[in-house]
Enzyme design. Structure first.
Site, mmCIF file in Angstrom:
data_model
loop_
_atom_site.group_PDB
_atom_site.id
_atom_site.type_symbol
_atom_site.label_atom_id
_atom_site.label_comp_id
_atom_site.label_asym_id
_atom_site.label_seq_id
_atom_site.Cartn_x
_atom_site.Cartn_y
_atom_site.Cartn_z
ATOM 1 N N SER A 1 0.831 -1.199 0.000
ATOM 2 C CA SER A 1 0.000 0.000 0.000
ATOM 3 C C SER A 1 0.873 1.259 0.000
ATOM 4 C CB SER A 1 -0.968 -0.043 1.191
ATOM 5 O OG SER A 1 -1.993 0.913 1.046
ATOM 6 N N ASP B 1 -9.995 -4.515 -5.088
ATOM 7 C CA ASP B 1 -9.413 -3.561 -4.134
ATOM 8 C C ASP B 1 -10.070 -2.196 -4.340
ATOM 9 O OD1 ASP B 1 -7.837 -1.854 -2.597
ATOM 10 O OD2 ASP B 1 -5.962 -2.838 -3.150
ATOM 11 N N HIS C 1 -7.912 -5.428 -0.512
ATOM 12 C CA HIS C 1 -6.667 -4.660 -0.430
ATOM 13 C C HIS C 1 -5.502 -5.402 0.210
ATOM 14 C CE1 HIS C 1 -4.080 -1.228 -0.355
ATOM 15 N NE2 HIS C 1 -4.032 -1.173 0.960
#
Length: 267
Positions: free
Chosen positions: A107, A212, A242
């Site tokens: 991320s 996601d 995610h």
């Protein structure tokens, strides 16, 4: 369970808390960059799988995150966190100079890992980017508001496993408040720097969930296409959200990651 060892390493803005998980006779180093608002302790399962593949795992808590000091989730310049990652890399390789380093970023940590790889490619054997914030990110639209709305991350976007979201909400080291304007601005500036930077010449693996919603795959692809080198691999997982390392198919994801690393390192 493999208990981590706690380390303290001086970063740009204070003493970083670093977790270390070690195999008895490690053959390579895994350096993990965690995501926004979370901390390295959430990578216990990941670290155990890496250790099982003979890795020495080091994972710092970014400044303002987890057990590291600083105002919570305040990042005024992403380049300083990239510099912290390099400091950690230098420390672990000073202790283990013969081991190759694989950088793994998730991320926001994927954003930082991509930038670190652009700046320090000669020191890395490979890069793994998990649902990285690259290209464009819809959360940056919050900067258009005079006051950033209180829109914390929805735990349902993390995984199809509801226990992951419940644990996330109950974790006192996770930030559950609003985004901070300087942090969003720092991410925006880092995205621009990556888009204008060099391609990655190290073997790189990109993994992403097709469903996601927090960091949509299509948005990330616009940035991936700017930095994609000749030795680039990707896996997009249908139905996954995610946090691929916390998803219901996490074993499949980890197998793909370890296969890529093993092939790259010839282990």
């Amino acid at each position: 369970m493999i208990e981590p060892t706690d380390r303290q390493i001086t970063g740009c803005h204070g003493e970083l808390a670093v977790r270390e998980w070690s195999a008895p006779h490690p053959g390579w180093i895994a350096l993990i960059a965690h995501g926004y608002g979370e901390h390295s302790g959430r990578y216990q399962w990941v670290a155990e799988q890496l250790v099982g593949a003979r890795a020495l795992v080091w994972a710092p808590d970014h400044i303002g995150h987890g057990r590291s000091p600083g105002e919570r989730v305040l990042v005024e310049d992403a380049e300083t966190i990239v510099a912290d990652l390099e400091t950690v890399r230098q420390r672990v390789t000073a202790e283990h100079p013969d081991l190759p380093v694989v950088l793994i970023g998730h991320s926001m940590g994927g954003l930082l890992a991509a930038r670190h790889a652009q700046l320090h490619q000669q020191h890395l054997a490979a890069v793994v980017l998990s649902a990285p914030v690259l290209g464009t990110w819809h959360v940056l639209d919050l900067l258009e508001h005079d006051e950033i709305p209180d829109t914390p991350i929805d735990p349902a976007t993390l995984s199809r496993d509801p226990e992951v979201g419940a644990a996330y909400l109950a974790d006192p080291l996770v930030w559950h408040g609003p985004f901070r304007r300087p942090t969003l601005q720092a991410i925006d500036q880092c995205l621009l720097a990556i888009n204008e930077g060099p391609t990655l010449d190290r073997p790189t693996l990109w993994v992403h969930g097709e469903d996601d919603e927090l960091v949509p795959e299509a948005d990330t692809r616009t940035g991936i296409d700017r930095i994609r080198g000749d030795d680039f691999h990707e896996h997009i997982y249908p139905g996954a959200r995610h946090e691929l390392f916390n998803e219901t198919n996490k074993a499949e994801v980890m197998n793909d990651v370890l296969t890529f690393i093993g092939r790259t390192l010839n282990t």
